[in-house]
Design an enzyme around this catalytic site. Structure first.
Site, PDB file in Angstrom:
ATOM      1  N   HIS A  73      29.720  41.282  38.480  1.00 14.31           N
ATOM      2  CA  HIS A  73      28.488  42.004  38.779  1.00 14.31           C
ATOM      3  C   HIS A  73      27.377  41.036  39.161  1.00 14.31           C
ATOM      4  O   HIS A  73      26.709  41.203  40.173  1.00 14.31           O
ATOM      5  CB  HIS A  73      28.083  42.843  37.562  1.00 14.31           C
ATOM      6  CG  HIS A  73      26.966  43.786  37.863  1.00 14.31           C
ATOM      7  ND1 HIS A  73      25.650  43.389  37.899  1.00 14.31           N
ATOM      8  CD2 HIS A  73      26.977  45.108  38.161  1.00 14.31           C
ATOM      9  CE1 HIS A  73      24.891  44.435  38.210  1.00 14.31           C
ATOM     10  NE2 HIS A  73      25.671  45.487  38.371  1.00 14.31           N
ATOM     11  N   LEU A 112      35.028  45.553  33.499  1.00 13.63           N
ATOM     12  CA  LEU A 112      35.907  46.330  32.629  1.00 13.63           C
ATOM     13  C   LEU A 112      36.469  47.547  33.356  1.00 13.63           C
ATOM     14  O   LEU A 112      37.641  47.880  33.245  1.00 13.63           O
ATOM     15  CB  LEU A 112      35.136  46.778  31.379  1.00 13.63           C
ATOM     16  CG  LEU A 112      36.009  47.502  30.354  1.00 13.63           C
ATOM     17  CD1 LEU A 112      36.913  46.517  29.629  1.00 13.63           C
ATOM     18  CD2 LEU A 112      35.183  48.288  29.362  1.00 13.63           C
TER      19      LEU A 112
END
Length: 269
Positions: free
Chosen positions: A154, A212
């Site tokens: 990210h 995740l």
């Protein structure tokens, strides 16, 4: 006679509005934790208020925000709790979790907080091991031969963004020199990673999310059709690109690392 302890593990994730991916990743991590610690009740909380609001509105599904979840555990009479974040690093979201736990610690006899995925030196080494065993074979199978892997993280404005740089250097000095780490919103960015890959004779690249859950970023920023998607940026540079849109939570080797962090938290004083 002493009161018997009532114990819970609260698994805290950023959250996702991609329902099928949620079950395969966050749900799978929670299941593995529940199986490993049968004398604890396992519960869920999210740290993204935006995702919580979206699920409520779209699916009429209520998921507790971290503070609500801790209050609910206290109201339900739990005495000993372990809070395990599924965040990748000690960044903004983890800081939220730590602050919420600290504020409410007085409601319990014992409160422990597990570490995010990448905290200690040992964590990085275990990830290298997992990538070598589980990811490289899958990537090469998908690409039809030898290929580099580029993980898309990210990225963050938080100083924890340095985690990605450390992971990249670990790959470079290990036996995985053709595994790269790039980010959507931090350093290294796509063009930094392309510079690192230049001149290494790499032709085929497999893109995978280092998150995740394979949610919005994985489906759009990585594998989407926009000009500035990672897939198209790397294709334009002449690489043959394959995307594997699977969150880290879909891999047993990564879920095991979270289970180990819960065990470490339980053992900690």
């Amino acid at each position: 006679m002493a009161m018997t302890a009532k114990k819970a593990i609260l698994v805290v994730s950023f959250g996702t509005s991609f329902n099928d991916n949620r079950a395969k990743t966050i749900g799978a991590v929670e299941k593995d934790i529940a199986a490993a610690f049968p004398d604890y009740e396992v519960r869920r909380a999210f740290t993204s208020k935006m995702i919580i609001a979206k699920l409520k509105k779209r699916d009429n599904e209520h998921i507790d925000y971290i503070t609500e979840a801790i209050d609910r555990l206290a109201d339900d009479g739990f005495t000993d709790i372990v809070v395990q974040p599924t965040h990748i690093m000690n960044g903004i979201e983890y800081d939220f979790v730590a602050a919420a736990v600290k504020e409410r610690a007085g409601k319990f006899q014992s409160v422990k907080i597990g570490k995010p995925l990448l905290t200690s030196e040992e964590d990085y080494n275990k990830i290298l091991d997992a990538v070598g065993k589980e990811f490289v074979p899958e990537a090469e199978k998908a690409a039809g031969g030898k290929a580099a892997i580029v993980f898309m993280g990210h990225g963050t404005e938080h100083f924890a963004n340095a985690t990605y740089g450390e992971l990249q250097i670990k790959f470079m000095v290990s036996n995985l020199p053709n595994v790269f780490v790039t980010t959507v919103e931090g350093f290294p960015g796509y063009y930094d990673t392309l510079k690192l890959m230049d001149g290494k004779g790499i032709r085929r690249v497999v893109l995978m999310p280092f998150m995740l859950v394979a949610g919005d970023h994985a489906n759009n920023d990585m594998a989407g059709d926009d000009d500035d998607s990672m897939k198209n940026v790397f294709s334009k540079e002449g690489y043959t690109v394959t995307c594997i849109v699977k969150g880290l939570g879909e891999y047993a080797s990564f879920r095991k690392l979270f289970v180990e962090h819960v065990a470490d938290a339980i053992k900690s004083e």
